[in-house]
Write an enzyme that holds these catalytic residues in place. Structure first.
Site, mmCIF file in Angstrom:
data_model
loop_
_atom_site.group_PDB
_atom_site.id
_atom_site.type_symbol
_atom_site.label_atom_id
_atom_site.label_comp_id
_atom_site.label_asym_id
_atom_site.label_seq_id
_atom_site.Cartn_x
_atom_site.Cartn_y
_atom_site.Cartn_z
ATOM 1 N N ASP A 160 -53.894 21.651 -9.004
ATOM 2 C CA ASP A 160 -54.367 22.467 -10.133
ATOM 3 C C ASP A 160 -55.714 21.952 -10.659
ATOM 4 O OD1 ASP A 160 -53.575 20.078 -11.234
ATOM 5 O OD2 ASP A 160 -52.154 20.939 -12.670
ATOM 6 N N HIS A 188 -56.298 18.767 -11.542
ATOM 7 C CA HIS A 188 -56.216 17.631 -12.467
ATOM 8 C C HIS A 188 -56.832 16.374 -11.865
ATOM 9 C CE1 HIS A 188 -52.004 16.662 -10.732
ATOM 10 N NE2 HIS A 188 -52.737 15.612 -10.462
ATOM 11 N N ASP A 209 -53.653 5.886 -14.897
ATOM 12 C CA ASP A 209 -52.478 6.403 -15.604
ATOM 13 C C ASP A 209 -51.201 5.624 -15.297
ATOM 14 O OD1 ASP A 209 -52.464 7.343 -12.964
ATOM 15 O OD2 ASP A 209 -52.944 9.395 -13.549
ATOM 16 N N GLU A 227 -54.506 17.651 -17.123
ATOM 17 C CA GLU A 227 -54.112 18.937 -16.552
ATOM 18 C C GLU A 227 -55.003 20.041 -17.124
ATOM 19 O OE1 GLU A 227 -51.709 18.972 -14.368
ATOM 20 O OE2 GLU A 227 -50.340 17.314 -14.800
HETATM 21 C C1 F6R Z 1 -52.941 9.286 -9.713
HETATM 22 C C2 F6R Z 1 -53.662 10.373 -10.340
HETATM 23 C C3 F6R Z 1 -53.580 11.784 -9.842
HETATM 24 C C4 F6R Z 1 -53.692 11.925 -8.323
HETATM 25 C C5 F6R Z 1 -53.542 13.384 -7.906
HETATM 26 C C6 F6R Z 1 -53.540 13.526 -6.390
HETATM 27 O O1 F6R Z 1 -53.178 8.071 -10.387
HETATM 28 O O2 F6R Z 1 -54.303 10.117 -11.306
HETATM 29 O O3 F6R Z 1 -54.580 12.551 -10.469
HETATM 30 O O4 F6R Z 1 -54.921 11.414 -7.897
HETATM 31 O O5 F6R Z 1 -52.350 13.913 -8.406
HETATM 32 O O6 F6R Z 1 -52.379 12.934 -5.884
HETATM 33 P P1 F6R Z 1 -52.212 12.689 -4.312
HETATM 34 O O7 F6R Z 1 -53.238 11.703 -3.930
HETATM 35 O O8 F6R Z 1 -50.816 12.130 -4.162
HETATM 36 O O9 F6R Z 1 -52.391 14.018 -3.646
#
Ligand code: F6R
Length: 241
Positions: free
Chosen positions: A136, A138, A67, A143
């Site tokens: 959540d 994701h 992303d 989401e």
């Molecule tokens: C990042 C991504 C997100 C993260 C998720 C966890 O490219 O796609 O899905 O993997 O938000 O974030 P952290 O690792 O910061 O807890």
């Protein structure tokens, strides 16, 4: 799903790096899928170490990230491009033309999404995809919602994600409101997936994603159906399994 639990984060990060290293050794022109955030940092550091020791060659590797924020230039300190460049790409010998993230500044975002999806296919599909998980459930920026998004698409960030990501910005107001993300279909088409989760704050969502019902309300739960998904947990994240 293969689930492994580690005592410390260093060992967890090294184990994830070992899976990616094995993939590159097995297929030097592998197509890898990468993520940003806190979760992959130890893995990228371990991969950079392996490269520095002469144990890995990234010269034929291609990568696609999950992303990127919409409206953010690559050069912005908080862009996912900058994150990847700082933490991995600048530390290994991957040619600049071999790594790609969605272009958040594209004039036509829908077209950028379609082209990104097509570029992954043209590269032969993703061999191994790294994933973290949000509180959540994701993965990428997929989401909780009514149905699993199939392909790369533009998403509006939820208040929970804006709240979680504001730590990287001066205030919540500066967190971009939209992002381009691979879809759940894009992720599920990867031939292998490595999901890394650590911390007590993720114990509840870990249990819901890995053992609860498969539902788009917990996007990561779909990974229960992936034929080659390896999950690396620390003890705190595994506590409610
Ligand atoms: C990042 C991504 C997100 C993260 C998720 C966890 O490219 O796609 O899905 O993997 O938000 O974030 P952290 O690792 O910061 O807890």
């Amino acid at each position: 799903m293969k689930i492994h639990v580690y005592r410390d984060l260093e060992a967890q990060g090294k184990a994830a790096a070992a899976l990616f290293a094995a993939q590159i050794l097995k297929k030097p022109d592998s197509v890898l899928g990468f993520a940003t955030g806190s979760t992959p940092l130890r893995t990228y550091a371990a991969l950079a170490d392996l490269y520095a020791q002469g144990a890995l060659d990234f010269s034929r590797v291609h990568t696609f990230n999950l992303d990127e924020y919409v409206g953010m230039a690559r050069e912005h300190e908080q862009s996912y491009f900058n994150f990847m460049y700082t933490n991995l790409f600048s530390k290994v010998n991957i040619p600049a033309e071999n790594y790609r993230l969605p272009n958040g500044l594209a004039a036509d975002i829908d077209r950028e999404c379609a082209e990104y999806e097509a570029a992954i296919e043209a590269a032969g599909g993703i061999d191994l995809q790294f994933l973290g998980i949000g509180h959540d459930g994701h993965i990428g920026f997929n989401e909780p919602c009514g149905e699993f998004p199939k392909a790369t698409h533009c998403v509006a960030l939820t208040p929970m994600t804006i709240e979680a990501n504001k730590r990287f910005f001066a205030s919540a107001d500066e967190v971009p409101r939209r992002a381009i993300s691979m879809g759940i279909g894009t992720i599920m088409r990867a031939r292998g997936v490595v999901l890394v989760i650590y911390g007590a704050d993720k114990a509840e969502i870990t249990a819901r994603a890995l053992k609860g019902p498969v539902t788009p309300q917990v996007p990561a739960s779909i990974l229960q159906y992936h034929p080659n998904c390896t999950v690396l947990l620390d003890e705190a994240a595994a506590a409610e399994l």
